[in-house]
Design a protein around this motif. Structure first.
Motif, PDB file in Angstrom:
ATOM      1  N   TRP A  91      -6.728   3.203  -4.243  1.00  0.00           N
ATOM      2  CA  TRP A  91      -7.281   4.340  -4.934  1.00  0.00           C
ATOM      3  C   TRP A  91      -7.925   4.013  -6.286  1.00  0.00           C
ATOM      4  O   TRP A  91      -8.108   4.899  -7.107  1.00  0.00           O
ATOM      5  N   ASN A 103      -1.134   0.856 -17.076  1.00  0.00           N
ATOM      6  CA  ASN A 103      -1.039   1.349 -15.685  1.00  0.00           C
ATOM      7  C   ASN A 103      -0.772   2.845 -15.693  1.00  0.00           C
ATOM      8  O   ASN A 103      -0.480   3.435 -16.741  1.00  0.00           O
ATOM      9  N   SER A 126       1.672   4.676 -14.445  1.00  0.00           N
ATOM     10  CA  SER A 126       3.028   5.099 -14.798  1.00  0.00           C
ATOM     11  C   SER A 126       3.194   5.164 -16.314  1.00  0.00           C
ATOM     12  O   SER A 126       3.739   6.138 -16.850  1.00  0.00           O
ATOM     13  N   SER A 174       4.394  10.381 -10.159  1.00  0.00           N
ATOM     14  CA  SER A 174       3.615   9.969 -11.334  1.00  0.00           C
ATOM     15  C   SER A 174       3.896   8.532 -11.714  1.00  0.00           C
ATOM     16  O   SER A 174       3.628   8.136 -12.844  1.00  0.00           O
ATOM     17  N   GLY A 175       4.446   7.764 -10.787  1.00  0.00           N
ATOM     18  CA  GLY A 175       4.647   6.353 -11.071  1.00  0.00           C
ATOM     19  C   GLY A 175       6.105   5.956 -11.017  1.00  0.00           C
ATOM     20  O   GLY A 175       6.974   6.758 -10.670  1.00  0.00           O
ATOM     21  N   GLU A 208       0.084  16.678 -11.146  1.00  0.00           N
ATOM     22  CA  GLU A 208      -1.091  15.981 -10.605  1.00  0.00           C
ATOM     23  C   GLU A 208      -2.124  17.059 -10.284  1.00  0.00           C
ATOM     24  O   GLU A 208      -1.864  17.900  -9.412  1.00  0.00           O
ATOM     25  N   VAL A 256      -4.262  10.169 -12.794  1.00  0.00           N
ATOM     26  CA  VAL A 256      -4.308   8.760 -12.387  1.00  0.00           C
ATOM     27  C   VAL A 256      -5.008   8.602 -11.032  1.00  0.00           C
ATOM     28  O   VAL A 256      -5.841   7.713 -10.851  1.00  0.00           O
ATOM     29  N   ALA A 257      -4.703   9.498 -10.087  1.00  0.00           N
ATOM     30  CA  ALA A 257      -5.327   9.376  -8.764  1.00  0.00           C
ATOM     31  C   ALA A 257      -6.619  10.185  -8.665  1.00  0.00           C
ATOM     32  O   ALA A 257      -7.599   9.738  -8.079  1.00  0.00           O
ATOM     33  N   LYS A 301      -5.952   3.716 -12.801  1.00  0.00           N
ATOM     34  CA  LYS A 301      -6.625   3.304 -11.557  1.00  0.00           C
ATOM     35  C   LYS A 301      -8.128   3.028 -11.692  1.00  0.00           C
ATOM     36  O   LYS A 301      -8.536   1.917 -11.952  1.00  0.00           O
TER      37      LYS A 301
HETATM   38  N1  PMP Z   1       0.211   8.996 -11.022  1.00  0.00           N
HETATM   39  C1  PMP Z   1      -0.376   9.185  -9.839  1.00  0.00           C
HETATM   40  C2  PMP Z   1      -0.901  10.551  -9.501  1.00  0.00           C
HETATM   41  C3  PMP Z   1      -0.508   8.130  -8.946  1.00  0.00           C
HETATM   42  O1  PMP Z   1      -1.090   8.341  -7.758  1.00  0.00           O
HETATM   43  C4  PMP Z   1      -0.032   6.854  -9.322  1.00  0.00           C
HETATM   44  C5  PMP Z   1      -0.155   5.644  -8.418  1.00  0.00           C
HETATM   45  N2  PMP Z   1      -0.409   5.835  -7.109  1.00  0.00           N
HETATM   46  C6  PMP Z   1       0.579   6.714 -10.565  1.00  0.00           C
HETATM   47  C7  PMP Z   1       0.671   7.798 -11.396  1.00  0.00           C
HETATM   48  C8  PMP Z   1       1.123   5.401 -11.007  1.00  0.00           C
HETATM   49  O2  PMP Z   1       0.100   4.532 -11.333  1.00  0.00           O
HETATM   50  P1  PMP Z   1       0.379   2.967 -11.376  1.00  0.00           P
HETATM   51  O3  PMP Z   1       0.665   2.544  -9.976  1.00  0.00           O
HETATM   52  O4  PMP Z   1      -0.889   2.386 -11.925  1.00  0.00           O
HETATM   53  O5  PMP Z   1       1.544   2.743 -12.295  1.00  0.00           O
END
Ligand code: PMP
Length: 457
Positions: A61, A119, A121, A157-158, A228, A264-265, A291
């Motif tokens: 993603w 990242n 998270s 959310s991570g 989200e 993030v997504a 992302k």
């Molecule tokens: N929030 C959402 C909505 C996600 O989809 C993701 C990862 N799929 C994350 C947070 C976490 O991101 P990361 O893997 O970069 O830590």
């Protein structure tokens, strides 16, 4: 130069011997024929056998404009001639400065500051820590009782402790209970797996009413809601009732709490707007982005917030109002250079109207999948979608998870040169934003082929 002449067999052997993969049950990993990627070319991944696969989940993603995209490659290479990284702790660097300015030009107008991490998270974790500290310092701490966070069931959310605490996917999160803090959990927006006597509309209304009830009950202690926007991604590509984000934002405002949108997504163009909250005209207190921020090249994340939040952190150092959080690679210059080149592409290529057009193209292709009796639900938001497979459409009965139907369908789709990774029995589509119309067609045809191969024989 490092040696690249290893056979696929050698790489697989060393992979089995030395690497522990994330979110991967290793007892079945090798049998499910994982890709050993050695290169990328535009929208395609190239494996150690030289086979090419359409990267239909954008490398989990994040890939927006293809692999080895010239403008981003050049920006990273050019940055190497200057500096790869220097610290943002008490100092600055030209790339993160320029990126903050550019990001804020794209973001909702109420946002005024950018805090970097590396990242998704951490971008959420940071927003939560900032919210907590804000309430301790704002207005002489008159609302310091606001220490509770609210998330929704089925949310993700991570994987850091704060993000997991407000997460709602039991399979991923329940085990870590003893190390989590208590949070308020709102209802799940999943309306597909509803009780039989409810229509979808009724299930949606029930969700909204339940959400309001939980939020109102905790209004006085609530620091922030984490949500989200657009879709719950890892929870199975789950959409909300129309207009729900705007509704939730208003409820949070009424409660006097803060709104953290986890983009993030769905951020970085996926919704057809730069940020999904803009699609519903919502001004959040915190916007988390990761992302796709660097086009899927380098791990850079950012937590955007308002000047009101930032100002509560000002004061003489000895008062301790400073935000004591930061990572070694916060604001990495190579990553920020990639992110600047990514924003250049958004500006030069008029990406967002094209995403909105392709949203319709994808919707039309997905519609054709309804012919198949095991397609239970199709959910789409912008250029993101999930196709949920079920044992019986009439009863919405799921497959036994030990059958790993979703994984098998994705493996079969490889025969058609398409790489997919499911969430349980939901086939996920998160292609690069620059995917062509023909490739969208190929992608959906490969899913159909995968479903037929696994379920019709
Ligand atoms: N929030 C959402 C909505 C996600 O989809 C993701 C990862 N799929 C994350 C947070 C976490 O991101 P990361 O893997 O970069 O830590």
């Amino acid at each position: 130069m490092s040696d690249r002449n290893f056979s696929k067999e050698t790489l697989e052997r060393w992979d089995d011997e030395y690497v522990w993969h994330p979110f991967t049950p290793h007892s079945v990993y090798r049998d499910e024929q994982p890709l050993t990627v050695v290169a990328g070319d535009g929208h395609y991944l190239i494996d150690a056998d030289g086979r090419r696969y359409l990267d239909a989940v954008g490398s989990i993603w994040c890939n927006l404009f293809g692999h080895r995209r010239r403008e981003i490659d050049d920006a990273v290479r050019e940055q190497l001639d200057h500096i790869a990284h220097s610290t943002l702790l008490g100092n600055t660097n030209d790339r993160p400065v320029l990126l903050a300015k550019r990001l804020l030009e794209w973001a909702p107008d109420n946002l005024g500051k950018v805090f970097y991490s590396d990242n998704g998270s951490t971008s959420v974790e940071i927003a939560m820590k900032m919210a907590l500290q804000f309430w301790q310092q704002h207005d002489g701490g008159s609302q310091r009782q606001r220490t509770t966070f609210m998330g929704l069931a089925n949310a993700y959310s991570g994987d850091t402790i704060g993000a997991v605490s407000i997460g709602g996917i039991d399979l991923f999160h329940a085990r870590f209970g003893p190390m989590l803090f208590e949070a308020v959990r709102g209802p799940s927006p999943v309306t597909y797996h509803r009780l039989d006597d409810l229509t979808r509309k009724q299930a949606e209304e029930k969700f909204v009413a339940h959400f309001d009830e939980v939020l109102e009950k905790h209004a006085d202690e609530l620091a922030a809601l984490v949500i989200e926007p657009g879709m719950q991604g890892a929870g199975g590509m789950v959409t909300y009732p129309d207009g729900f984000l705007a509704h939730a934002a208003q409820k949070v405002r009424d409660a006097g709490a803060l709104l953290i949108v986890d983009e993030v997504a769905m951020g970085m163009g996926r919704s057809g707007r730069m940020f999904a909250c803009q699609r519903e005209g919502v001004d959040p207190d915190f916007l988390c982005v990761a992302k796709g921020l660097t086009g899927g090249y380098v791990p850079v994340a950012a937590t955007l917030t308002t000047n009101r939040i930032y100002e509560a952190f000002l004061g003489p150092p000895e008062e301790g109002r400073t935000f004591f959080h930061g990572h070694t690679y916060t604001g990495n210059a190579l990553g920020c250079a990639a992110a600047l080149a990514t924003l250049d592409i958004f500006e030069k290529e008029d990406v967002l109207p094209e995403v909105r057009r392709k949203e319709q193209v994808l919707a039309a292709h997905l519609e054709s999948l309804w012919d198949h009796p095991n397609v239970g639900d199709i959910r789409q938001y912008g250029l993101a979608a999930g196709v949920e497979l079920v044992a019986h459409r009439d009863t919405r009965e799921t497959f036994d998870s030990t059958r790993r139907v979703g994984m098998k369908v994705c493996s079969a789709a490889r025969d058609k040169g398409v790489f997919l990774r499911p969430l349980g029995d939901v086939i996920v589509l998160m292609p690069p934003l620059s995917i062509t119309d023909d490739e969208l067609k190929t992608l959906v045809e490969a899913i159909r082929y995968g479903i037929e191969t696994v379920l019709d024989t």
